[in-house]
Design a protein around this motif. Structure first.
Motif: not given
Ligand code: ADP
Length: 559
Positions: A273-276, A312-313, A315, A339-340
């Motif tokens: 997962i894109d973790f920002q 997805g992401k 953040e 989150d998505t």
């Protein structure tokens, strides 16, 4: 007799037979007229007949009219008394009227019309008096009923009050028992969990085939999940019993949030997962607050976001924002966890902060969980005087928004605090003499293995109970003691008390770290009050153990 009942009854007393006859003749049409030629006869009639008005002549041989009428006053107070008199006797008559014993006087010779009016008036007074008497009696009765009712009501209220007090006492007792039960159970669960997690960690450090490694990692994940649930239940119980203390210490806000975020990066990368993280430049540096609880909130929400997002992401956005309450020292901070993932339906959004609530039965089957995370998160947010809200759409994702007010303080305060706890290098920890005190064989072995895993040449000894520990500490100058709290014979607390009070220097001031599975603030406070130097909540990790030991050694070296 028939007449007596229908017409008003009047008694006329006079010693002159002619007067009696005249009277009867004049009034028999209107009243039942009874006659007596002496006071004595009159009294006899009164004893038998329901007389309403008595008329008496004043001048009579044995007893005067006034004497006779006055003698009736106490026995027949309701009968209306009238005197018939000539002018010569007017003084005696007026005296009687003034004394209230005679109703009125009639002058001789009487005029029939006038006397009739007087008699009618007297009868009216009689009727009014009777009516009054009846009303007074009714009132009295009603009053008595009322008093009885009030008494009854008071009795019922008293009984209810007593029942409520008893109930409240029982509830208090029950709450205490429940709290004790939770403390005991959590201790019982954490002790073996401590062993499971500790040995798993140690196993993972050794030589393993890929398959073995995989299995052990699975054990580790499951044990960690189980521990989260146990901790959640304990946390919630402590919050609900008002036992959770919130700290107010200076901490580096950005640094603390970054660290909380970092603990979750591995989980995110496992799920690809894109973790920002986005930290606003305008965030205050050092603020006052409880960094541990703030991180617990962030980790809870990030954990959920990662759990309920397949792709997805996720953040973490932290911004300083404008708020009405913002003052030069107070900054309003907005934290968002976006989150998505699967999202939460509108109607479920109201309930997710309740304990034991999951948005869906299906969610439980797919993702597990206790439904406690958000309940605890919300309570923690409240304790930190913040606010939390959720915005979500099914299939699109979820955003949790948090608002806090932080007091910004001088960086110096933080530096001062940190310098006290400055870590020492591994070098300084070489050659330490450590005593591990625990009655549980597994835990003892694990603590020893964990110390060994720090890869420092140390001399490690063990004691299997409190008295054994006292004996050893009284003989050898240890650098550190790891002391379990719950032990049969002498507990860790009692042993520490004895060491601090009874042993000579240098043994009495040996640094002692309490190790306990009952992780509560009040327990920690008790340990420190008892003279222990620090506190480790089981299960602990090698890094935590290292940090505690190095802080204590550093303090000792500095001293
Ligand atoms: P649990 O430990 O069961 O996850 P929580 O109190 O943390 O309990 O969450 C309650 C419920 O709220 C979850 O079961 C889930 O249905 C829903 N939920 C919480 N966070 C999210 C999220 N980020 N995305 C979707 N659903 C969520």
């Amino acid at each position: 007799m028939k007449d007596i009942k229908k017409k008003p009854v009047i008694l006329y007393v006079d010693d002159e037979p002619e007067n009696l006859t005249n009277f009867k003749f004049a009034f028999r049409k209107h009243y039942t007229v009874l006659l007596a030629d002496s006071a004595k006869k009159g009294a006899e009639i009164l004893a038998k007949e329901p007389v309403q008005v008595v008329l008496s002549d004043q001048r009579m041989p044995e007893t005067t009219g006034v004497e006779f009428l006055e003698s009736l006053a106490s026995k027949y107070p309701h009968i209306i008394r009238i005197i018939i008199t000539a002018y010569a006797d007017i003084d005696a008559v007026i005296g009687a009227i003034n004394r209230g014993k005679v109703y009125r006087y009639v002058k001789k010779p009487w005029d029939m019309e006038e006397l009739k009016q007087t008699l009618d008036k007297a009868l009216e007074t009689y009727a009014l008096q009777q009516e009054n008497k009846r009303l007074v009696e009714e009132l009295k009765e009603a009053n008595e009923n009322l008093e009885e009712k009030v008494r009854q009501r008071t009795r019922t209220i008293e009984e209810q009050k007593q029942a409520l007090e008893e109930q409240s006492l029982m509830l208090q007792k029950y709450a205490k028992q429940q709290e004790q039960f939770l403390a005991d159970t959590s201790h019982e669960i954490r002790t073996p969990m401590n062993a499971i997690l500790g040995f798993t960690k140690l196993l993972l450090k050794g030589e393993l085939t890929d398959k073995q490694k995989q299995y052990i990692q699975n054990i580790e994940t499951s044990a960690e999940n189980l521990l989260v649930i146990v901790n959640d239940i304990l946390d919630l119980s402590q919050i609900e019993h008002g036992k959770l203390n919130i700290e107010r210490i200076p901490f580096d806000l950005k640094d603390s949030i970054q660290k909380a975020f970092n603990t979750m990066t591995e989980k995110a990368s496992q799920k690809a997962i894109d973790f920002q993280i986005h930290l606003d430049d305008k965030l205050p540096k050092v603020v006052m607050g409880d960094p541990v609880r703030l991180n617990q909130i962030i980790i809870n929400l990030l954990g959920n976001a990662l759990k309920f997002t397949e792709k997805g992401k996720v953040e973490l956005i932290v911004k300083r924002c404008k708020s009405k309450e913002e003052t030069p020292d107070l900054s309003a901070i907005l934290l968002q966890i976006k989150d998505t993932g699967i999202g939460i339906s509108k109607e479920k959004q109201d309930r997710i902060f309740d304990k034991f609530t999951q948005s869906d039965a299906d969610i439980f089957r797919r993702f597990g969980g206790s439904g406690l995370g958000l309940a605890i998160t919300k309570k923690l947010v409240n304790l930190l005087k913040g606010a939390i809200s959720v915005d979500s759409e099914i299939g699109k994702g979820t955003t949790f928004s948090l608002m806090f007010q932080f007091e910004e303080v001088d960086k110096l305060r933080l530096l001062k605090r940190q310098s006290k706890a400055k870590e020492v290098s591994h070098e300084e920890l070489r050659g330490l003499h450590v005593l591990v005190v625990d009655d549980n064989q597994l835990n003892k072995v694990m603590a020893v293995e964990m110390l060994k895993s720090l890869n420092l040449p140390m001399k490690i000894e063990t004691a299997h109970n409190g008295s054994h520990a006292i004996e050893l500490i009284g003989e050898k100058n240890y650098d550190i003691v790891l002391m379990d709290l719950r032990m049969p014979d002498i507990s860790g607390m009692e042993a520490t008390k004895f060491i601090r009070q009874e042993l000579p220097e240098p043994f009495k001031s040996v640094p002692i770290i309490a190790c306990t599975a009952n992780a509560s603030k009040s327990e920690e406070k008790k340990c420190l009050e008892m003279g222990m130097n620090d506190y480790l909540s089981k299960p602990f990790m090698p890094e935590q153990l290292f940090e505690k030991i190095s802080t204590l050694i550093h303090r000792r070296v500095a001293a």
